[in-house]
Design a protein around this motif. Structure first.
Motif, PDB file in Angstrom:
ATOM      1  N   VAL A  85       0.805  -1.349   0.063  1.00 36.81           N
ATOM      2  CA  VAL A  85       0.102  -0.016  -0.089  1.00 36.81           C
ATOM      3  C   VAL A  85       0.871   1.263  -0.168  1.00 36.81           C
ATOM      4  CG1 VAL A  85      -1.681   1.324   1.200  1.00 36.81           C
ATOM      5  CG2 VAL A  85      -1.712  -1.274   1.387  1.00 36.81           C
ATOM      6  N   GLU A  86       0.613   2.073  -0.780  1.00 32.75           N
ATOM      7  CA  GLU A  86       1.323   3.552  -0.726  1.00 32.75           C
ATOM      8  C   GLU A  86       0.822   4.418   0.325  1.00 32.75           C
ATOM      9  OE1 GLU A  86       3.798   3.453  -2.895  1.00 32.75           O
ATOM     10  OE2 GLU A  86       3.609   1.816  -3.828  1.00 32.75           O
ATOM     11  N   ASP A  87       1.592   5.184   0.520  1.00 34.90           N
ATOM     12  CA  ASP A  87       1.362   6.382   1.604  1.00 34.90           C
ATOM     13  C   ASP A  87       0.808   5.755   2.863  1.00 34.90           C
ATOM     14  OD1 ASP A  87       2.164   8.409  -0.349  1.00 34.90           O
ATOM     15  OD2 ASP A  87       0.144   8.125  -1.128  1.00 34.90           O
ATOM     16  N   ALA A  88       1.287   4.801   3.301  1.00 33.91           N
ATOM     17  CA  ALA A  88       1.016   3.944   4.661  1.00 33.91           C
ATOM     18  C   ALA A  88       1.934   3.844   5.555  1.00 33.91           C
ATOM     19  CB  ALA A  88       0.342   2.862   4.096  1.00 33.91           C
ATOM     20  N   ASP A  89       3.209   4.318   5.289  1.00 31.02           N
ATOM     21  CA  ASP A  89       4.550   4.025   6.086  1.00 31.02           C
ATOM     22  C   ASP A  89       4.237   4.639   7.690  1.00 31.02           C
ATOM     23  OD1 ASP A  89       4.936   6.675   5.413  1.00 31.02           O
ATOM     24  OD2 ASP A  89       6.911   6.686   5.342  1.00 31.02           O
ATOM     25  N   HIS A  90       3.142   5.351   7.711  1.00 31.05           N
ATOM     26  CA  HIS A  90       2.913   5.698   9.280  1.00 31.05           C
ATOM     27  C   HIS A  90       2.094   4.934   9.984  1.00 31.05           C
ATOM     28  CE1 HIS A  90      -0.181   7.134   6.604  1.00 31.05           C
ATOM     29  NE2 HIS A  90      -1.080   7.520   7.503  1.00 31.05           N
ATOM     30  N   LEU A  91       1.483   3.836   9.597  1.00 26.08           N
ATOM     31  CA  LEU A  91       0.622   2.767  10.076  1.00 26.08           C
ATOM     32  C   LEU A  91       1.089   1.642  10.586  1.00 26.08           C
ATOM     33  CD1 LEU A  91      -2.282   3.402   7.377  1.00 26.08           C
ATOM     34  CD2 LEU A  91      -2.279   4.397   9.821  1.00 26.08           C
ATOM     35  N   MET A  92       2.545   1.789  10.919  1.00 24.25           N
ATOM     36  CA  MET A  92       3.198   0.507  11.345  1.00 24.25           C
ATOM     37  C   MET A  92       2.294  -0.134  12.766  1.00 24.25           C
ATOM     38  SD  MET A  92       5.078  -0.301   8.911  1.00 24.25           S
ATOM     39  CE  MET A  92       5.313   0.590   7.602  1.00 24.25           C
ATOM     40  N   GLY A  93       2.126  -1.174  12.720  1.00 18.91           N
ATOM     41  CA  GLY A  93       1.408  -1.883  13.940  1.00 18.91           C
ATOM     42  C   GLY A  93      -0.053  -1.675  14.182  1.00 18.91           C
ATOM     43  N   ARG A  94      -0.654  -1.107  12.970  1.00 17.43           N
ATOM     44  CA  ARG A  94      -2.036  -0.760  13.011  1.00 17.43           C
ATOM     45  C   ARG A  94      -2.801  -1.867  12.053  1.00 17.43           C
ATOM     46  NH1 ARG A  94      -3.796   5.179  12.688  1.00 17.43           N
ATOM     47  NH2 ARG A  94      -5.780   4.339  12.573  1.00 17.43           N
ATOM     48  N   ILE A  95      -4.108  -2.173  12.501  1.00 18.71           N
ATOM     49  CA  ILE A  95      -4.734  -3.103  11.358  1.00 18.71           C
ATOM     50  C   ILE A  95      -5.715  -2.041  10.723  1.00 18.71           C
ATOM     51  CG2 ILE A  95      -6.504  -4.667  11.297  1.00 18.71           C
ATOM     52  CD1 ILE A  95      -5.460  -5.860  13.717  1.00 18.71           C
ATOM     53  N   VAL A  96      -5.745  -1.570   9.495  1.00 17.86           N
ATOM     54  CA  VAL A  96      -6.540  -0.618   8.631  1.00 17.86           C
ATOM     55  C   VAL A  96      -7.241  -1.166   7.428  1.00 17.86           C
ATOM     56  CG1 VAL A  96      -6.218   1.500   7.862  1.00 17.86           C
ATOM     57  CG2 VAL A  96      -4.810   0.979   9.463  1.00 17.86           C
TER      58      VAL A  96
END
Length: 481
Positions: free
Chosen positions: A432-443
């Motif tokens: 997924v692009e533009d998602a490197d700030h979501l580590m450890g989250r379930i989205v």
């Protein structure tokens, strides 16, 4: 990058540890625990053996080529060890751990004198003591003289501290050993009899992992669904009962397990898949062959119809279940008809993914001395045909996810820009692009396309944390296409 807990304590010089892991997920877990055991001695991880003071090869003995790769790697390490000594870069200690060490300890010492110590899979908690002994006199060997309970008791020692796990996923060994004695398999001889950890110890380790940010655990065992550990209530807990206990841990949102045997897939475990949102809809259930005749020769203790019936029950309880399997081609005596039965089974089950191998005779197993060994070129042709079918099914399954919205647990950064890589409920990698700030989250992620080994998707709404894992729940939230 070394975290604070990886740094040596006051007064200790920092030493470097390199571990190369072969084989199964349990070996990955064992390698992590070896690093944990050695951390109090001042060992911090390094990515290359050239920088290491201590090198461990954690080995697998399932197939012949895997064992030979170990000897090849040892030859390279011997040269490196000699070069470091000549260049004045210090001494290097070399250890062989795992199942090859258990089965061929004396042979390893004979074939490769550069090896300083050999340690079996039930004794790696002895590494600090072995290092001390080796400094005085090389050639220690610890084999099967220690029981699994002694190992795990040592691993819970306060001196070791918390596991050095990084990221939102972790392996967790709950069961070791095997009593099935499939005629092709060396595991009962290298890992020993089936043994289950007490449930309280597993729950404690899982809570510690959740406190460190782990949101998904994969429960490991040679026959993990044969788990029958002592429960804190005094009763014997099955894997299903353990799963219910794990699902109550705050922050732990996903539960997986591997590897399972069809004969140990109880009704309560099937029901747990239907009732627990945390149980992921992906099951690795090896069958090895679709031929009843070969299944008897393999001592699998089940036939193809029993396997079909089991699959039907699982899918009735969990319609969105994706299945994975293991297959052996070229088993002694396998005929064209036997192989066609395997292809027929694969077509009927329709796997999301699978592992397939040419039979490899392992010394000491009954199949190694069976008559009618299959010619290599025949086995190779069969493997190609089987893998072509499995590949077709895997691609079709991945492509079938296009347009759906799946809850994705983001684990690591991708190679490009702000790309991130997550894991779907079906164990697929999701880019997924533009998602490197979501580590450890379930989205929630809308799948745009499916490839051979992964999915590509886009964020739906990153403000939503998709705690409900199951497809019906996602559909109820309006997330399913």
């Amino acid at each position: 990058m070394i975290d604070a807990e990886d740094k040596p304590t006051a007064g200790q010089a920092e030493k470097r540890l390199f571990i190369k892991t072969y084989g199964c997920q349990m070996n990955v877990y064992d390698s992590e625990r070896m690093a944990d055991v050695l951390r109090p001695l001042g060992y911090a991880p390094t990515d290359t053996p050239e920088d290491a003071d201590f090198v461990i090869l954690n080995t697998c003995h399932i197939r012949e080529k895997a064992a030979e790769k170990v000897y090849s790697e040892l030859g390279k390490l011997r040269v490196l060890k000699e070069e470091k000594a000549l260049d004045g870069r210090g001494a290097m200690t070399i250890a062989v751990a795992g199942c090859v060490a258990q089965a061929e300890g004396e042979e390893i010492m004979r074939r490769q004198p550069a090896v300083d110590l050999v340690v079996g899979p039930q004794a790696y908690h002895q590494l600090p003591e072995l290092l001390t002994r080796t400094a005085r006199a090389r050639g220690e060997r610890i084999g099967a003289d220690f029981a699994p309970n002694a190992k795990f008791d040592a691993l819970t020692n306060d001196k070791i501290g918390a596991r050095g796990v990084k990221g939102p996923t972790a392996f967790l060994t709950v069961q070791e050993g095997c009593d099935k004695f499939c005629t092709f398999c060396v595991v009962p001889y290298t890992r020993g009899a089936e043994w289950s950890r007490p449930a309280a110890d597993i729950l404690t380790e899982a809570r510690e992992l959740a406190a460190r940010g782990v949101r998904e655990v994969t429960l490991l065992g040679q026959n993990v669904n044969a788990y029958d550990g002592a429960g804190p209530d005094g009763a014997v807990w099955t894997l299903a009962r353990l799963a219910y206990g794990l699902a109550e841990i705050e922050g732990l949102d996903r539960i997986r397990y591997t590897t399972s045997h069809p004969n140990d897939m109880g009704d309560d475990l099937i029901a747990a898949h239907a009732e627990l949102d945390a149980m992921m809809p992906y099951l690795h259930l090896p069958v090895q062959s679709g031929s009843d005749r070969l299944l008897r020769l393999m001592n699998r203790k089940h036939g193809r119809q029993k396997y079909f019936d089991l699959i039907d029950r699982i899918r009735a309880a969990r319609p969105d279940m994706a299945l994975s399997g293991d297959f052996i081609v070229g088993f002694p005596g396998e005929t064209d008809r036997d192989f066609e039965d395997t292809l027929d089974l694969v077509r009927r089950v329709n796997y999301a993914s699978a592992f397939s191998f040419i039979y490899s005779p392992r010394p000491g197993t009954p199949a190694a001395t069976m008559a009618a060994q299959v010619e290599p070129h025949v086995a190779s042709a069969r493997l190609q045909a089987l893998q072509a079918l499995l590949f077709e099914q895997q691609v079709a399954f991945n492509q079938s996810q296009a347009g759906k919205v799946l809850p994705v647990l983001f684990e690591r950064k991708g190679r490009h820009g702000r790309q991130a890589i997550g894991r779907s409920p079906y164990l697929q990698s999701v880019y997924v692009e533009d998602a490197d700030h979501l580590m450890g989250r379930i989205v929630p992620v809308r799948v745009e396309r499916g490839q051979q080994n992964s999915l590509t998707g886009a964020l739906v709404d990153e403000s939503l944390d998709a705690l409900k894992q199951r497809a019906p729940a996602a559909q109820a939230l309006g997330l399913q296409a």
